[in-house]
Design an enzyme around this catalytic site. Structure first.
Site, PDB file in Angstrom:
ATOM      1  N   LYS A  81      -3.078  -9.353  26.004  1.00 43.26           N
ATOM      2  CA  LYS A  81      -3.616  -9.696  27.325  1.00 43.26           C
ATOM      3  C   LYS A  81      -5.043  -9.187  27.415  1.00 43.26           C
ATOM      4  O   LYS A  81      -5.340  -8.083  26.958  1.00 43.26           O
ATOM      5  CB  LYS A  81      -2.773  -9.011  28.410  1.00 43.26           C
ATOM      6  N   ASN A 264       5.917 -16.751  38.051  1.00 48.62           N
ATOM      7  CA  ASN A 264       5.890 -15.548  37.221  1.00 48.62           C
ATOM      8  C   ASN A 264       6.364 -14.349  38.033  1.00 48.62           C
ATOM      9  O   ASN A 264       6.153 -14.295  39.239  1.00 48.62           O
ATOM     10  CB  ASN A 264       4.451 -15.274  36.756  1.00 48.62           C
TER      11      ASN A 264
HETATM   12  P1  NAD Z   1      -0.491 -23.736  42.200  1.00 50.78           P
HETATM   13  O1  NAD Z   1      -1.463 -22.754  42.746  1.00 50.78           O
HETATM   14  O2  NAD Z   1      -0.974 -25.050  41.696  1.00 50.78           O
HETATM   15  O3  NAD Z   1       0.630 -24.062  43.309  1.00 50.78           O
HETATM   16  C1  NAD Z   1       1.274 -23.071  44.055  1.00 50.78           C
HETATM   17  C2  NAD Z   1       1.702 -23.703  45.372  1.00 50.78           C
HETATM   18  O4  NAD Z   1       2.516 -22.781  46.064  1.00 50.78           O
HETATM   19  C3  NAD Z   1       0.542 -24.052  46.301  1.00 50.78           C
HETATM   20  O5  NAD Z   1       0.694 -25.374  46.749  1.00 50.78           O
HETATM   21  C4  NAD Z   1       0.679 -23.047  47.448  1.00 50.78           C
HETATM   22  O6  NAD Z   1       0.264 -23.570  48.694  1.00 50.78           O
HETATM   23  C5  NAD Z   1       2.161 -22.799  47.442  1.00 50.78           C
HETATM   24  N1  NAD Z   1       2.588 -21.518  48.037  1.00 50.78           N
HETATM   25  C6  NAD Z   1       1.992 -20.308  47.941  1.00 50.78           C
HETATM   26  N2  NAD Z   1       2.737 -19.385  48.589  1.00 50.78           N
HETATM   27  C7  NAD Z   1       3.820 -20.036  49.075  1.00 50.78           C
HETATM   28  C8  NAD Z   1       4.950 -19.641  49.823  1.00 50.78           C
HETATM   29  N3  NAD Z   1       5.117 -18.363  50.197  1.00 50.78           N
HETATM   30  N4  NAD Z   1       5.876 -20.557  50.155  1.00 50.78           N
HETATM   31  C9  NAD Z   1       5.726 -21.851  49.789  1.00 50.78           C
HETATM   32  N5  NAD Z   1       4.664 -22.290  49.077  1.00 50.78           N
HETATM   33  C10 NAD Z   1       3.733 -21.394  48.736  1.00 50.78           C
HETATM   34  O7  NAD Z   1       0.318 -22.932  41.068  1.00 50.78           O
HETATM   35  P2  NAD Z   1       1.069 -23.551  39.798  1.00 50.78           P
HETATM   36  O8  NAD Z   1       0.149 -23.664  38.658  1.00 50.78           O
HETATM   37  O9  NAD Z   1       1.875 -24.728  40.222  1.00 50.78           O
HETATM   38  O10 NAD Z   1       2.054 -22.347  39.435  1.00 50.78           O
HETATM   39  C11 NAD Z   1       3.152 -22.042  40.267  1.00 50.78           C
HETATM   40  C12 NAD Z   1       3.822 -20.761  39.775  1.00 50.78           C
HETATM   41  O11 NAD Z   1       4.253 -20.925  38.419  1.00 50.78           O
HETATM   42  C13 NAD Z   1       2.915 -19.533  39.782  1.00 50.78           C
HETATM   43  O12 NAD Z   1       3.704 -18.388  40.058  1.00 50.78           O
HETATM   44  C14 NAD Z   1       2.428 -19.461  38.361  1.00 50.78           C
HETATM   45  O13 NAD Z   1       2.080 -18.133  37.988  1.00 50.78           O
HETATM   46  C15 NAD Z   1       3.658 -19.909  37.613  1.00 50.78           C
HETATM   47  N6  NAD Z   1       3.365 -20.460  36.294  1.00 50.78           N
HETATM   48  C16 NAD Z   1       2.507 -21.501  36.197  1.00 50.78           C
HETATM   49  C17 NAD Z   1       2.232 -22.032  34.942  1.00 50.78           C
HETATM   50  C18 NAD Z   1       1.307 -23.186  34.779  1.00 50.78           C
HETATM   51  O14 NAD Z   1       1.269 -23.742  33.688  1.00 50.78           O
HETATM   52  N7  NAD Z   1       0.583 -23.615  35.820  1.00 50.78           N
HETATM   53  C19 NAD Z   1       2.839 -21.485  33.793  1.00 50.78           C
HETATM   54  C20 NAD Z   1       3.742 -20.429  33.931  1.00 50.78           C
HETATM   55  C21 NAD Z   1       3.996 -19.930  35.200  1.00 50.78           C
END
Ligand code: NAD
Length: 354
Positions: A81, A264
């Site tokens: 990391k 995550n």
């Molecule tokens: P993103 O920022 O595109 O979307 C997150 C969404 O969640 C947003 O629309 C936001 O408005 C909404 N949100 C935030 N708080 C909320 C709540 N309390 N209740 C309801 N909605 C809420 O993020 P993403 O890339 O789609 O990732 C989503 C999750 O998956 C994150 O935790 C991220 O760490 C994890 N993750 C993502 C990836 C990836 O490839 N993008 C990979 C592994 C893990």
């Protein structure tokens, strides 16, 4: 400096690189937790911390988590990391220069650490780092990278949900299953499409109501208020928004028999996993089910995999989860503990790249 020393004395990782970035008044930490299975992979987090030691601690902790995640995903990578701990998040030219300096530091490690994006860094930043080192994955499509990992992450979660449903009910058929997606962002929105195509009924909750509505309309689903997620009546709760949604209280209240989503660090308290197990709720450990992004990006950019190979590896997320569930049931431990056990086993196997 004694702060750093005290922290490092508690760490089981291999190498910590600490660099003062005088130009910004920040610190750069690259923690290589393990190279036993291959070069250490893991994103670069840019963040304002209360103290530099907090940044080092984050890098140490997150690099260990990457070792477990990549080992369970079966990838020939160890865990690492990068943390750029900075007084304020830079933009424009100062940001570019910082990223170039960071790229030089990554290059100097000769491939023992391969970076991708994390909090406050994205594919445009990776393109800049790429100007100084080839040990980058997740850069933009325009520079020959595979772009956003959200799509493969969503496909991996889709396979994970099918495996979870099959574990409880004997069939992975999603026709008519009610699946609640919390977070209609990059992953949640894509996941909704895959689930709807497989016949599931979609419920969507997002703080951004317009976003939830747009996804619900597209898949002919319904919007749920973000405060009503735990009480919602569905077959699967898929947290795809923020971490820390599962503590002892929420784990005691959640109604869905399956918790399986991309977010995550879902467990705000480790004991929440035991509460779910005691209540007979199947929890798909986050780093197992959300490994699709790492698989897609590393497979395409670092391992030279074809699309078919990437898809086969994404499908294996379902098999890995079935293994986790089997162990959890056989040993009477939580699914989180079962995943940890698999990670420990794989991390103590003979080096994959020797
Ligand atoms: P993103 O920022 O595109 O979307 C997150 C969404 O969640 C947003 O629309 C936001 O408005 C909404 N949100 C935030 N708080 C909320 C709540 N309390 N209740 C309801 N909605 C809420 O993020 P993403 O890339 O789609 O990732 C989503 C999750 O998956 C994150 O935790 C991220 O760490 C994890 N993750 C993502 C990836 C990836 O490839 N993008 C990979 C592994 C893990």
């Amino acid at each position: 400096m004694s702060d750093f020393q005290a922290l490092l004395d508690t760490w089981d990782g291999e190498t910590a690189v600490i660099r003062r970035d005088r130009e910004t008044g920040g610190w750069i930490f690259i923690c290589i937790h393990s190279t036993r299975r291959g070069p250490a992979g893991g994103g670069t987090r840019m963040k304002v911390y209360a103290s530099p030691a907090d940044g080092l601690e984050d890098a140490m902790r997150l690099s260990g988590a990457m070792s477990r995640k990549l080992a369970v995903a079966g990838l020939p990578f160890g865990g690492g990391k990068g943390v750029i701990a900075i007084p304020e998040i830079p933009t424009g030219q100062p940001r570019r220069e910082l990223l170039l300096r960071y790229g030089e530091l990554v290059a100097s490690l000769g491939g023992t650490y391969c970076t991708s994006s994390d909090m406050n860094t994205d594919e445009a930043d990776l393109d800049v780092i790429w100007e100084r080192t080839k040990y980058v994955f997740g850069r933009s499509v325009a520079t020959g990278g595979s772009g956003s990992p959200a799509r493969p992450t969503a496909i991996g979660v889709f396979h994970g949900i099918r495996a979870s449903v099959a574990h409880l009910d004997g069939s992975d058929d999603l026709q008519g299953r009610r699946i609640l997606i919390q977070g209609a962002g990059g992953v949640g929105s894509e996941l909704a499409d895959h689930l709807a195509k497989a016949g599931a009924a979609i419920l969507v909750a997002d703080l951004d109501r317009a976003r939830a509505q747009a996804v619900a309309s597209r898949v002919n689903g319904d919007v749920v208020h973000p405060d009503d997620v735990l009480e919602a009546d569905a077959d699967v709760y898929a947290p795809c928004a923020i971490g820390g949604t599962l503590d002892i209280d929420s784990a005691s209240r959640v109604r869905c028999p399956i918790v399986a989503g991309s977010a995550n660090n879902q467990l705000a308290q480790p004991e929440a996993a035991d509460v779910l197990t005691e209540r007979g709720i199947l929890y798909a450990p986050d780093y197992v089910i959300n490994a699709g992004g790492a698989i897609g990006v590393a497979g395409t950019e670092q391992l030279g995999w074809s699309e078919d190979q990437v898809n086969a590896a994404l499908e294996r997320i379902g098999e890995t989860l079935r293994d986790v569930y089997r162990r959890s049931a056989e040993l009477g431990i939580s699914t989180a503990a079962a995943a940890e056990a698999i990670a420990e086993e794989r991390l103590s196997e003979p080096a994959a790249h020797a």
